[in-house]
Design a protein around this motif. Structure first.
Motif, PDB file in Angstrom:
ATOM      1  N   ARG A 230       0.819  -1.198   0.000  1.00 23.62           N
ATOM      2  CA  ARG A 230       0.000   0.000   0.000  1.00 23.62           C
ATOM      3  C   ARG A 230       0.866   1.267   0.000  1.00 23.62           C
ATOM      4  N   SER A 231       2.030   1.204   0.639  1.00 22.20           N
ATOM      5  CA  SER A 231       2.916   2.372   0.627  1.00 22.20           C
ATOM      6  C   SER A 231       3.405   2.654  -0.789  1.00 22.20           C
ATOM      7  N   GLU A 232       3.656   1.598  -1.568  1.00 24.16           N
ATOM      8  CA  GLU A 232       4.054   1.788  -2.958  1.00 24.16           C
ATOM      9  C   GLU A 232       2.906   2.422  -3.754  1.00 24.16           C
ATOM     10  N   GLU A 233       1.700   1.964  -3.488  1.00 28.33           N
ATOM     11  CA  GLU A 233       0.542   2.560  -4.167  1.00 28.33           C
ATOM     12  C   GLU A 233       0.420   4.037  -3.807  1.00 28.33           C
ATOM     13  N   MET A 234       0.664   4.368  -2.534  1.00 27.31           N
ATOM     14  CA  MET A 234       0.524   5.758  -2.115  1.00 27.31           C
ATOM     15  C   MET A 234       1.605   6.645  -2.713  1.00 27.31           C
ATOM     16  N   GLU A 235       2.769   6.093  -3.021  1.00 26.27           N
ATOM     17  CA  GLU A 235       3.776   6.869  -3.736  1.00 26.27           C
ATOM     18  C   GLU A 235       3.252   7.228  -5.132  1.00 26.27           C
ATOM     19  N   GLU A 236       2.504   6.307  -5.736  1.00 27.47           N
ATOM     20  CA  GLU A 236       1.877   6.594  -7.030  1.00 27.47           C
ATOM     21  C   GLU A 236       0.746   7.608  -6.874  1.00 27.47           C
ATOM     22  N   VAL A 237       0.068   7.563  -5.731  1.00 27.12           N
ATOM     23  CA  VAL A 237      -0.967   8.564  -5.452  1.00 27.12           C
ATOM     24  C   VAL A 237      -0.335   9.946  -5.362  1.00 27.12           C
ATOM     25  N   VAL A 238       0.798  10.036  -4.670  1.00 31.26           N
ATOM     26  CA  VAL A 238       1.503  11.316  -4.556  1.00 31.26           C
ATOM     27  C   VAL A 238       1.866  11.831  -5.944  1.00 31.26           C
ATOM     28  N   LYS A 239       2.347  10.945  -6.789  1.00 31.07           N
ATOM     29  CA  LYS A 239       2.668  11.331  -8.170  1.00 31.07           C
ATOM     30  C   LYS A 239       1.420  11.842  -8.889  1.00 31.07           C
ATOM     31  N   THR A 240       0.303  11.148  -8.687  1.00 30.56           N
ATOM     32  CA  THR A 240      -0.961  11.569  -9.291  1.00 30.56           C
ATOM     33  C   THR A 240      -1.329  12.981  -8.859  1.00 30.56           C
ATOM     34  N   LEU A 241      -1.213  13.247  -7.574  1.00 25.33           N
ATOM     35  CA  LEU A 241      -1.587  14.553  -7.037  1.00 25.33           C
ATOM     36  C   LEU A 241      -0.647  15.649  -7.531  1.00 25.33           C
ATOM     37  N   ARG A 242       0.638  15.337  -7.589  1.00 25.94           N
ATOM     38  CA  ARG A 242       1.607  16.341  -8.048  1.00 25.94           C
ATOM     39  C   ARG A 242       1.470  16.608  -9.541  1.00 25.94           C
ATOM     40  N   ASP A 243       1.136  15.571 -10.296  1.00 24.39           N
ATOM     41  CA  ASP A 243       0.887  15.774 -11.729  1.00 24.39           C
ATOM     42  C   ASP A 243      -0.307  16.700 -11.949  1.00 24.39           C
ATOM     43  N   ALA A 244      -1.217  16.722 -10.962  1.00 23.51           N
ATOM     44  CA  ALA A 244      -2.404  17.583 -11.055  1.00 23.51           C
ATOM     45  C   ALA A 244      -2.168  18.953 -10.440  1.00 23.51           C
ATOM     46  N   GLY A 245      -0.925  19.222 -10.010  1.00 21.03           N
ATOM     47  CA  GLY A 245      -0.599  20.532  -9.461  1.00 21.03           C
ATOM     48  C   GLY A 245      -0.675  20.622  -7.959  1.00 21.03           C
ATOM     49  N   GLY A 246      -0.959  19.501  -7.280  1.00 23.00           N
ATOM     50  CA  GLY A 246      -1.008  19.490  -5.830  1.00 23.00           C
ATOM     51  C   GLY A 246       0.347  19.164  -5.223  1.00 23.00           C
ATOM     52  N   LEU A 247       0.376  19.082  -3.879  1.00 21.27           N
ATOM     53  CA  LEU A 247       1.613  18.773  -3.173  1.00 21.27           C
ATOM     54  C   LEU A 247       1.663  17.330  -2.691  1.00 21.27           C
ATOM     55  N   GLY A 248       0.501  16.748  -2.414  1.00 16.65           N
ATOM     56  CA  GLY A 248       0.457  15.371  -1.949  1.00 16.65           C
ATOM     57  C   GLY A 248       1.050  15.168  -0.565  1.00 16.65           C
ATOM     58  N   LEU A 249       0.991  16.190   0.276  1.00 11.06           N
ATOM     59  CA  LEU A 249       1.642  16.112   1.582  1.00 11.06           C
ATOM     60  C   LEU A 249       1.002  15.062   2.490  1.00 11.06           C
ATOM     61  N   MET A 250      -0.311  15.049   2.566  1.00 11.67           N
ATOM     62  CA  MET A 250      -1.006  14.069   3.406  1.00 11.67           C
ATOM     63  C   MET A 250      -0.764  12.651   2.890  1.00 11.67           C
ATOM     64  N   GLN A 252       1.780  11.582   1.133  1.00 13.78           N
ATOM     65  CA  GLN A 252       3.164  11.178   1.383  1.00 13.78           C
ATOM     66  C   GLN A 252       3.306  10.649   2.807  1.00 13.78           C
ATOM     67  N   SER A 253       2.640  11.297   3.756  1.00 17.33           N
ATOM     68  CA  SER A 253       2.666  10.819   5.145  1.00 17.33           C
ATOM     69  C   SER A 253       1.930   9.492   5.279  1.00 17.33           C
ATOM     70  N   THR A 254       0.841   9.337   4.525  1.00 16.01           N
ATOM     71  CA  THR A 254       0.119   8.064   4.536  1.00 16.01           C
ATOM     72  C   THR A 254       1.033   6.940   4.085  1.00 16.01           C
ATOM     73  N   ALA A 255       1.825   7.179   3.054  1.00 16.51           N
ATOM     74  CA  ALA A 255       2.771   6.164   2.575  1.00 16.51           C
ATOM     75  C   ALA A 255       3.748   5.777   3.673  1.00 16.51           C
ATOM     76  N   GLN A 256       4.209   6.749   4.435  1.00 15.65           N
ATOM     77  CA  GLN A 256       5.166   6.481   5.507  1.00 15.65           C
ATOM     78  C   GLN A 256       4.537   5.652   6.618  1.00 15.65           C
ATOM     79  N   VAL A 257       3.303   5.997   7.007  1.00 14.36           N
ATOM     80  CA  VAL A 257       2.627   5.245   8.066  1.00 14.36           C
ATOM     81  C   VAL A 257       2.312   3.826   7.597  1.00 14.36           C
ATOM     82  N   GLN A 258       1.866   3.682   6.352  1.00 14.02           N
ATOM     83  CA  GLN A 258       1.557   2.348   5.822  1.00 14.02           C
ATOM     84  C   GLN A 258       2.801   1.455   5.859  1.00 14.02           C
ATOM     85  N   ARG A 259       3.951   2.023   5.548  1.00 16.05           N
ATOM     86  CA  ARG A 259       5.188   1.253   5.502  1.00 16.05           C
ATOM     87  C   ARG A 259       5.741   0.967   6.905  1.00 16.05           C
ATOM     88  N   TYR A 260       5.520   1.893   7.845  1.00 12.18           N
ATOM     89  CA  TYR A 260       6.175   1.814   9.150  1.00 12.18           C
ATOM     90  C   TYR A 260       5.691   0.640   9.991  1.00 12.18           C
TER      91      TYR A 260
END
Length: 290
Positions: A230-250, A252-260
């Motif tokens: 799921r953390s790998e998927e969330m890295e792709e989510v961050v990419k999706t958000l940044r491609d749309a002009g967002g920051l993906g901050l939340m 990115q943190s979700t990816a960290q918690v999923q992995r931790y």
């Protein structure tokens, strides 16, 4: 029909391949078949009623339908490897949870008409082949019809590659984010001895969620079992958000918690399968040495 191939024999791939194998010849390939887990994977394939291939090329040779159910981190590489081995008349269905641009890059590697963008819109285990699928790409309408004939629960999404994956990725902001938030919230509440009060408060605010039942434990179990994937998927989510002009901050943190959480478990030699029946309170205590 020629055989059906699956690349990736994890949770989703195993379930879908075994269901299809009841009526069709199914061949699977997973990189673990080349590693230390080879015998275990072959035994798993036999139990599922599918044939384990000796290579990716062998799995794809003569396949009418190829389902890619690997991890988000390897989805693009697998697509490119497969594209070099496939031709017109075959279909490559990319079920992986990756950014729209990742799907578009994958599609460019294939002969026109071969690549199909598929978004899996819910966890596969509960409803198996009836899990909702959204299908995208130039061949999406025709592919949707065939998938439903095979027994899937597929719906046409769009003729443009990436659109249905955008739906999936934006949805994951909420779904995987809620899993991560619940884990972070309740593990801290457990440490302070206030988890019952916190859950009661959440239930009072959002009674339809089921905070007073199995829902919180289910959310945490998904992180414990599939957090790395799921953390790998969330890295792709961050990419999706940044491609749309967002920051993906939340996200990115979700990816960290999923992995931790699974990393913590691994550090103590804990395996999810050995924690059944799963109890998040027991896991929290074990991680704290209680």
């Amino acid at each position: 029909m020629r055989h059906i191939a699956f690349i990736g024999f994890g949770e989703a791939g195993t379930i879908l391949a075994s269901e299809l194998a009841q009526h069709h010849r199914v061949v699977v390939w997973d990189r673990k078949l080349n590693g230390a887990e080879r015998e275990a994977m072959r035994e798993k394939a036999e139990q599922a009623g599918v044939q384990a291939a000796g290579s990716l090329a062998q799995a794809l040779d003569g396949a009418a339908w190829v389902f890619s159910t690997v991890t988000a981190g390897s989805a693009l590489e697998v697509a490119r490897q497969s594209a070099a081995l496939m031709q017109a008349g075959q279909y490559f269905l990319d079920l992986n949870s990756v950014a729209p641009d990742t799907k578009r890059q994958a599609a460019q590697a294939f002969v026109p008409g071969v690549y199909v963008d598929v978004a899996v819109m819910a966890p596969v285990p509960p409803t198996r082949m009836k899990t909702p699928l959204l299908v995208g790409g130039p061949q999406a309408e025709a592919v949707t019809d065939v998938l439903n004939q095979l027994g899937f629960n597929a719906r046409f999404g769009d003729t443009v590659v990436g659109k249905v994956s955008a739906i999936k990725m934006c949805r994951s902001v909420m779904i995987k984010g809620l899993e991560a938030l619940t884990t972070e919230c309740l593990f801290a509440a457990r440490e302070y001895g206030v988890e019952e009060e916190v859950l009661a408060s959440l239930h009072a605010s959002f009674p339809s969620f089921g905070w007073d039942g199995v829902f919180p434990g289910y959310l945490i179990s998904r992180v414990a079992e599939h957090g790395v994937r799921r953390s790998e998927e969330m890295e792709e989510v961050v990419k999706t958000l940044r491609d749309a002009g967002g920051l993906g901050l939340m996200s990115q943190s979700t990816a960290q918690v999923q992995r931790y959480l699974p990393q913590q478990m691994q550090g103590l030699g804990l395996v999810y399968a050995g924690l059944q029946p799963f109890c998040w309170q027991s896991l929290a205590d074990t991680l704290k040495g209680r």
